[in-house]
Write a protein that holds these residues in place. Sequence first.
Motif, mmCIF file in Angstrom:
data_model
loop_
_atom_site.group_PDB
_atom_site.id
_atom_site.type_symbol
_atom_site.label_atom_id
_atom_site.label_comp_id
_atom_site.label_asym_id
_atom_site.label_seq_id
_atom_site.Cartn_x
_atom_site.Cartn_y
_atom_site.Cartn_z
ATOM 1 N N ALA A 1 -38.043 49.004 -8.363
ATOM 2 C CA ALA A 1 -37.073 48.988 -7.267
ATOM 3 C C ALA A 1 -36.766 47.553 -6.840
ATOM 4 N N TYR A 2 -37.801 46.729 -6.743
ATOM 5 C CA TYR A 2 -37.607 45.324 -6.353
ATOM 6 C C TYR A 2 -36.699 44.610 -7.350
ATOM 7 N N ASN A 3 -36.969 44.787 -8.640
ATOM 8 C CA ASN A 3 -36.145 44.138 -9.673
ATOM 9 C C ASN A 3 -34.722 44.679 -9.667
ATOM 10 N N ASP A 4 -34.578 45.989 -9.470
ATOM 11 C CA ASP A 4 -33.239 46.585 -9.446
ATOM 12 C C ASP A 4 -32.418 46.044 -8.288
ATOM 13 N N ILE A 5 -33.021 46.007 -7.103
ATOM 14 C CA ILE A 5 -32.298 45.536 -5.915
ATOM 15 C C ILE A 5 -32.001 44.045 -6.029
ATOM 16 N N LYS A 6 -32.943 43.291 -6.561
ATOM 17 C CA LYS A 6 -32.727 41.853 -6.751
ATOM 18 C C LYS A 6 -31.556 41.605 -7.708
ATOM 19 N N GLU A 7 -31.518 42.371 -8.792
ATOM 20 C CA GLU A 7 -30.426 42.239 -9.765
ATOM 21 C C GLU A 7 -29.106 42.687 -9.154
ATOM 22 N N LEU A 8 -29.165 43.754 -8.346
ATOM 23 C CA LEU A 8 -27.972 44.278 -7.683
ATOM 24 C C LEU A 8 -27.368 43.230 -6.753
ATOM 25 N N LEU A 9 -28.219 42.588 -5.973
ATOM 26 C CA LEU A 9 -27.751 41.553 -5.044
ATOM 27 C C LEU A 9 -27.232 40.332 -5.788
ATOM 28 N N LYS A 10 -27.912 39.984 -6.880
ATOM 29 C CA LYS A 10 -27.503 38.822 -7.674
ATOM 30 C C LYS A 10 -26.124 39.033 -8.283
ATOM 31 N N ASN A 11 -25.886 40.238 -8.795
ATOM 32 C CA ASN A 11 -24.596 40.544 -9.422
ATOM 33 C C ASN A 11 -23.447 40.509 -8.410
ATOM 34 N N GLU A 12 -23.779 40.773 -7.134
ATOM 35 C CA GLU A 12 -22.752 40.749 -6.097
ATOM 36 C C GLU A 12 -22.638 39.376 -5.441
ATOM 37 N N GLY A 13 -23.374 38.403 -5.948
ATOM 38 C CA GLY A 13 -23.286 37.042 -5.434
ATOM 39 C C GLY A 13 -24.009 36.817 -4.126
ATOM 40 N N ILE A 14 -24.937 37.727 -3.764
ATOM 41 C CA ILE A 14 -25.721 37.555 -2.537
ATOM 42 C C ILE A 14 -27.001 36.820 -2.893
ATOM 43 N N LYS A 15 -27.157 35.593 -2.408
ATOM 44 C CA LYS A 15 -28.305 34.767 -2.751
ATOM 45 C C LYS A 15 -29.485 35.031 -1.817
#
Length: 371
Positions: free
Chosen positions: A201-215
């Motif tokens: 879940a942590y990796n999924d959410i981190k990747e999700l935020l990264k793809n949307e440009g949220i640092k």
Amino acid sequence: SWSKYSADIVWRTLELPENCEKTKNLLESSEYTENVMYNLNYNFQINFHEESFTDAFKTTYDYEYIMENNKMTLVMYEVPSDPGIRKVIITEDCVKNGTDPEKFFDKNAPCALLHNQVRKVGGEEKRRMVMDTFRESALPFDLISEEGLMFHITDITDIPFTDDDYTAYLVYPFSMREAVCGDNDDFDTNFRIKAEDHRAAYNDIKELLKNEGIKIDSHYFLYDITESMELDKMLITMLDVFTLGFIILISMIASANIINTISTNISLRRREFAMLRSVGMSEKSFNRMMNLECLIYGVRSILWSIPFSVAVTWLMYKNVSSIMSCGYIFPVKSAVISVVTVFAVVFISMLFSASKIKKENIIDILRNENI
């Protein structure tokens, strides 16, 4: 379980929830939709009333700090009370003393729910314990912040709305934010995610935020609570195993040295014991002499070791207390075990060596020693 509002992962931002539409939409579209709730945290400096605190809390270092600074920091958690990512409502199950839940939704006079139970280092022995911060008998009472905001506390809850059990905090419905806090901007918004596989879940959410440009930076913070707790438990287990192994090794070496020293000492005094027995020393007197010598050996070693151990534990305490708040506790139980063990090893060693001397012939010992 969600009944305790626990979370595996926390996504923290300094933006108000209504300004986090992008994050909300991302989480709503993810597979963790049903396992997400959010809350808003405010920090206030409170002008306290000394008589409101419990006697147990008054023994803590936090209370000493409060007395020195004449104020305390109080965190206010606001939980959603209307449909959002996850609906959370203050109900009759949440309140301890039967306050009508509707009073927490009155915008003209909003009431606060207090989570009072904390884990602190306190008491006469300065041990970590569960205690109440404020006196329950003082309810209802008001707390006033330095900004002039008043919090009317009417009831207590035993349900933790957060994973933090080290500080007392207030709970308000999210819909009361403006009525209670106005334009106060000292806050952060937490999206709290529960997942069966917290790492995935942590990796999924981190990747999700990264793809949307949220640092992830000082304004955005993603934290895997469960991973941190597992690492802490693993570290504690490793330290326990290492410490236990080290203690066992040192104890075996010390015991071997004691046995060897006493056996050698008794062996070198064979002629002395034979002479005493030859002039009429009874077995009872001989045993009494051996027991007295054991006592002298044990007391002498304790007189040296106890002050040394006190000094070592005090130095360890001073090093730890510079990092975290804690009290000095001398390990009395461990010291008692050590004292008993020392006397047991000394007496057993002495009895074993003395038993061999008793079996030997007095005349043969004296003859061999003279030769």
